[in-house]
Scaffold this active site. Structure first.
Site, PDB file in Angstrom:
ATOM      1  CG  HIS A 115       6.663  -9.874 -11.218  1.00  0.00           C
ATOM      2  ND1 HIS A 115       7.387 -11.073 -10.802  1.00  0.00           N
ATOM      3  CD2 HIS A 115       7.524  -8.930 -11.146  1.00  0.00           C
ATOM      4  CE1 HIS A 115       8.598 -10.765 -10.942  1.00  0.00           C
ATOM      5  NE2 HIS A 115       8.814  -9.561 -11.318  1.00  0.00           N
ATOM      6  CB  SER A 116       7.035  -6.157  -8.977  1.00  0.00           C
ATOM      7  OG  SER A 116       6.870  -5.471 -10.098  1.00  0.00           O
TER       8      SER A 116
ATOM      9  CB  SER B 237      18.274  -6.673  -9.850  1.00  0.00           C
ATOM     10  OG  SER B 237      17.766  -6.046  -8.894  1.00  0.00           O
TER      11      SER B 237
ATOM     12  CD  GLU C 271      -2.970  -0.706  -0.263  1.00  0.00           C
ATOM     13  OE1 GLU C 271      -3.189   0.703  -0.428  1.00  0.00           O
ATOM     14  OE2 GLU C 271      -3.291  -1.622  -0.995  1.00  0.00           O
TER      15      GLU C 271
HETATM   16  C1  LIG Z   1      18.632 -11.775 -16.079  1.00  0.00           C
HETATM   17  C2  LIG Z   1      17.293 -11.309 -16.107  1.00  0.00           C
HETATM   18  N1  LIG Z   1      16.374 -11.054 -17.062  1.00  0.00           N
HETATM   19  C3  LIG Z   1      15.125 -10.807 -16.732  1.00  0.00           C
HETATM   20  C4  LIG Z   1      14.831 -10.219 -15.484  1.00  0.00           C
HETATM   21  C5  LIG Z   1      13.476  -9.563 -15.456  1.00  0.00           C
HETATM   22  N2  LIG Z   1      12.618 -10.338 -14.604  1.00  0.00           N
HETATM   23  C6  LIG Z   1      12.512 -10.119 -12.976  1.00  0.00           C
HETATM   24  S1  LIG Z   1      11.717 -11.196 -12.126  1.00  0.00           S
HETATM   25  C7  LIG Z   1      11.152 -12.083 -13.710  1.00  0.00           C
HETATM   26  C8  LIG Z   1      10.651 -13.292 -13.410  1.00  0.00           C
HETATM   27  C9  LIG Z   1      10.893 -14.473 -12.543  1.00  0.00           C
HETATM   28  O1  LIG Z   1      10.148 -15.286 -12.384  1.00  0.00           O
HETATM   29  P1  LIG Z   1      10.333 -16.541 -11.238  1.00  0.00           P
HETATM   30  O2  LIG Z   1      11.775 -17.057 -11.399  1.00  0.00           O
HETATM   31  O3  LIG Z   1       9.309 -17.501 -11.726  1.00  0.00           O
HETATM   32  O4  LIG Z   1      10.010 -15.962  -9.820  1.00  0.00           O
HETATM   33  P2  LIG Z   1       8.940 -15.266  -9.275  1.00  0.00           P
HETATM   34  O5  LIG Z   1       8.783 -13.868  -9.586  1.00  0.00           O
HETATM   35  O6  LIG Z   1       7.470 -16.039  -9.744  1.00  0.00           O
HETATM   36  O7  LIG Z   1       8.803 -15.456  -7.967  1.00  0.00           O
HETATM   37  C10 LIG Z   1      11.773 -11.517 -14.710  1.00  0.00           C
HETATM   38  C11 LIG Z   1      11.726 -12.216 -16.032  1.00  0.00           C
HETATM   39  C12 LIG Z   1      15.872 -10.334 -14.520  1.00  0.00           C
HETATM   40  N3  LIG Z   1      15.595  -9.428 -13.198  1.00  0.00           N
HETATM   41  N4  LIG Z   1      17.055 -10.789 -14.699  1.00  0.00           N
END
Ligand SMILES: Cc1ncc(C[n+]2csc(CCOP(=O)(O)OP(=O)(O)O)c2C)c(N)n1
Ligand SMILES: [Mg+2]
Lengths: 434, 352
Positions: free
Chosen positions: A325-326, A196, A110
């Protein structure tokens, strides 16, 4: 071709010699294991079995890997494994931490919506994976997380205020305001700062596990990652290295159905992440990630196995990401509210609460009190963190190197002079003094 | 002392009777003894990479180390640069001191995320709580006849990044002293070696033969003293600079040759002091010109008091701005040669 290039210098002297040594060693290894049989040679690196029947191996050849769980819908059937040892206090503490995490997530989510912090990620629906696994390992074990594992840190003793200070990047933030919100870390709690770029933590965790093995402290690394992250090449590298280097590490995959908007059916084919374990020679459990007791027990078994044999272990925890997701994501664009509602019924907190009530450890009254208490204390920490000043601006220059090089100290010095001269134009009261 | 060292290098194809008394050592052996001494000195130091153990390394830099230290300290890895660089980062975070060998730095691109996003930034991001004492090393830049994908200089790439230190040794003393310093350093360090120099012998002083010999990171070395023009170079290009200086000396031009040794931190003070004396400066490198090491030096000179001492613009002598061609004649044309340096010096001094 590459060989030709690379061995140009040493080749005449060493090439023959080293290859010969290697070949002799390998042959000795196999020859001692297998009887010499010209009809049935033994191939290097696998168990050799011949067949006259041509078989295509596909998914249909195997049963799907089952999901281990303890908490059933009707609690009469709940049967704890024989060696399941958790006292009542711990059982209740697990619930309290799950609730705390959930409420903290709501408040910080929030606060981002209100523009008070820049970014946030919730772990809603995944509380059991975090708390259950965290309760099964020791503080000496080293945690590498992805970003949706604040509960692990909470269990290990990070205070609500610590989380708040990090999200606000104020002067009490142990990472000096240098990281995005939710990129927590604590050296004291052996929780490596979140990074990240996805999946980089996997090979790093294997490296740490290798170091732990050498230290002979009988500890292991625990590495969390999403099913999406498992698609990166680094995941392959980590599994293969962990197996071949024989490192004590527990890989915990949070399979929550989505990687941002990508559903699992587009992320991988085959039987999920767990099916990959045996292919790498890594013992594996698939577990109901919404069942905190199953999560605890699976991790405990994994840890014993892992530290005893000094080998890796893989857990695939099945769950569902209830939240977006975020804060940069709106998941209604790619999934239905029906789907979310369906999974909300299986929320780990609800399931665990009803179990605790069924064994007489919890009741409605205690639940109301707990939630009220947690909410007040989180809000208090929140206001405190918001009021706190930012880290001293000089921190901008420190920690690039262990000792500050001249070119950086020069920059710091000139900024110091500048700020002293034009102090009237800067909101210096927002910053902690040097 | 400087000029005699130069003479030796330049004439290494001629008789070296004058030097027969001094201990000679190849760059390869200097690196090998640096690794050996540091592994002996500190249990935490270990080497990993493709073929570094049983095979003694693709270029034999780790010769004998696996035999001496065993599987635990010298590790052959599967072919996964990003993977073993990550393993090394994690091991360093947990307190070990990995030396991570890339078969060539060209393949380090597979692992560049681990090197920059993790190794270089973790100390800062963890607010000084987790340092990453790691050495990434291997041959860098152009070898001979290995074309575009094996001939790239990563000096500028890695030097760009705060958090990393980058050294680029030229001769055997450089190689030993800088690698040892890198292994002992608390920060992540990229050690850019040169494949062609591996097999070249250089004299080693008694001091350099000692187990305690380390060179300061961030300090350049004046290889040859001169008063008319400053030549700044690193790695193999130092050789061209010295050869050019020798040629120019015959015409009465005394060039001062600076061997950078470190690319980050960059020893700009030594360069400035030299320019105050010579009023002319050229940079020599094998890498590309755009955003290269020479470009950085030129910019730093413009921003310093040395600018007011210049009688002519700073000129960069670099590799040409194309991928490396394979054919030998083109390869030679793509790399700075001694004659290019001589030509450029004459231009800067207004002699042509
Ligand atoms: C190398 C890289 N590629 C792309 C991203 C962008 N990104 C951030 S989170 C995410 C999804 C990851 O999904 P998952 O591993 O299933 O974890 P969840 O978010 O479901 O917990 C992506 C594509 C990143 N942070 N780093
Ligand atoms: Mg996911």
């Amino acid at each position: 071709m590459i060989e030709k290039i690379l061995f140009k210098y040493g080749k005449r002297m060493y090439f023959k010699d080293a290859l010969l040594r290697q070949a002799q060693r390998q042959f000795r290894d196999t020859a001692t294991n297998a009887k010499i049989d010209t009809n049935n040679p033994s191939f290097l690196g696998i168990q050799t079995v011949f067949t006259g029947e041509l078989r295509i191996i596909d998914e249909q050849c195997y049963d799907p890997l089952p999901i281990f769980r303890i908490l059933h819908s009707s609690h009469e059937h709940v049967q704890l494994p024989e060696d399941f040892k958790l006292d009542e206090n711990t059982l209740i503490k697990m619930y309290r931490k799950m609730v705390t995490l959930n409420i903290m997530d709501k408040i910080l989510y929030e606060s981002q919506r209100q523009g008070r912090i820049s970014f946030y990620m919730t772990g809603t629906g995944e509380e059991a994976i975090q708390i259950g696994s965290a309760a099964a390992v020791t503080l000496e074990d080293v945690i590498y997380a992805q970003y949706r594992e604040a509960g692990v840190l909470l269990w290990r003793g990070h205070s609500v205020a610590d989380f708040m200070n990090q999200c606000y990047g104020n002067c009490k933030d142990a990472s000096k305001g240098r990281q995005m919100p939710v990129h927590y870390g604590s050296k004291k709690l052996n929780f490596v700062t979140i990074s990240s770029p996805l999946t980089t933590q996997l090979p790093q965790a294997v490296g740490t596990a290798y170091a732990l093995k050498r230290s002979k402290k009988n500890t292991c690394a625990i590495c969390y990652f999403g099913e999406g992250a498992a698609s990166e090449g680094d995941a392959h590298a980590a599994f293969n290295f962990a197996a071949t280097l024989e490192c004590p590490i527990i890989f915990i995959c949070r399979n929550n159905g989505y990687a941002i908007s990508t559903p699992t059916r587009e992320q991988f084919k085959g039987d999920g992440i767990a099916a990959r374990g045996p292919a790498y020679g890594i013992p594996t459990i698939r577990v109901d990630g919404n069942d905190v007791l199953a999560m605890y027990y699976a991790t405990k078994v994994a840890r014993e196995c892992c530290t005893r044999s000094e080998k890796p272990f893989l857990i695939e925890a099945m769950t569902y990401r209830i939240g977006h997701h975020s804060t940069s994501d709106d998941s209604t664009a790619y999934r239905s509210s029906d789907e979310i509602a369906y999974w909300t019924r299986y929320m780990p907190i609800i399931r665990y609460r009803s179990y605790l009530e069924s064994v007489g450890l919890w009741c409605e009254q205690r639940d109301i009190e707990l939630k009220k208490h947690v909410k007040t204390s989180v809000l208090l920490a929140f206001t405190e963190a918001e009021k706190e000043r930012k880290a001293c601006w000089k921190e901008l220059f420190t920690d690039v190197y262990r000792t500050m090089p001249k070119h950086i100290s020069k920059q710091m010095y000139s900024m110091e002079k500048h700020v002293a001269e034009f102090h009237k134009h800067y909101p210096l009261h927002f910053f902690k003094q040097a | 002392m400087f000029s005699s060292a130069v003479r030796r290098v330049v004439r290494r194809s001629f008789s070296t009777s004058k030097w027969s008394g001094a201990q000679q050592m190849t760059v390869r052996d200097a690196l090998n003894s640096a690794l050996d001494e540091e592994m002996e000195r500190d249990e935490k130091v270990f080497l990993l990479g493709e073929e570094v153990a049983l095979y003694d390394g693709a270029y034999k830099v780790s010769r004998g180390l696996w035999k001496k230290y065993g599987d635990k300290r010298v590790i052959d890895t599967p072919i996964t640069e990003a993977g073993f660089a990550g393993i090394a980062v994690g091991a360093a975070m947990a307190g070990l001191r990995p030396v991570c060998e890339f078969m060539t730095f060209n393949f380090s691109m597979q692992a560049i995320d681990q090197i920059i996003n993790s190794a270089a930034k973790t100390f800062y991001m963890s607010a000084g709580r987790v340092n990453v004492p790691i050495v990434f090393r291997g041959p860098n830049g152009a070898a001979a006849g290995v074309a575009a994908q094996h001939s790239q200089c990563f000096g500028a790439w890695y030097s760009h990044c705060p958090g990393l230190k980058v050294v680029s040794p030229y001769n055997s003393e450089d190689a030993k002293g800088l690698l040892k310093a890198a292994i002992r350093d608390p920060d992540p360090i990229v050690v850019l070696e040169n494949e062609i120099l591996y097999g070249v012998q250089y004299p080693m002083s008694d001091e350099a033969l000692s187990k305690d010999f380390v060179l300061p990171i961030g300090k350049a070395k004046i290889e040859r003293v001169g008063k008319h023009v400053t030549l700044v170079a690193h790695s193999k290009a130092v050789e061209q600079a010295l050869e050019a200086a020798n040629e120019l000396a015959g015409k009465g031009i005394e060039a001062e040759v600076i061997n950078l040794r470190s690319l980050r931190p960059l020893d700009i003070d030594t360069i400035v002091q030299s320019i105050v004396k010579t009023n002319h400066c050229l940079t020599v490198e094998q890498g590309w010109p755009h955003c290269g090491i020479g470009a950085e030096i030129s910019a730093r000179i413009s921003e310093s008091e040395a600018f007011y001492h210049l009688d002519a613009p700073v000129i960069r002598v670099t590799g040409v701005d194309t991928p490396m061609p394979y054919t030998k004649s083109l390869e030679i044309a793509a790399l700075p040669q001694m004659s290019d340096v001589v030509f450029a010096v004459n231009k800067v001094l207004g002699l042509q």
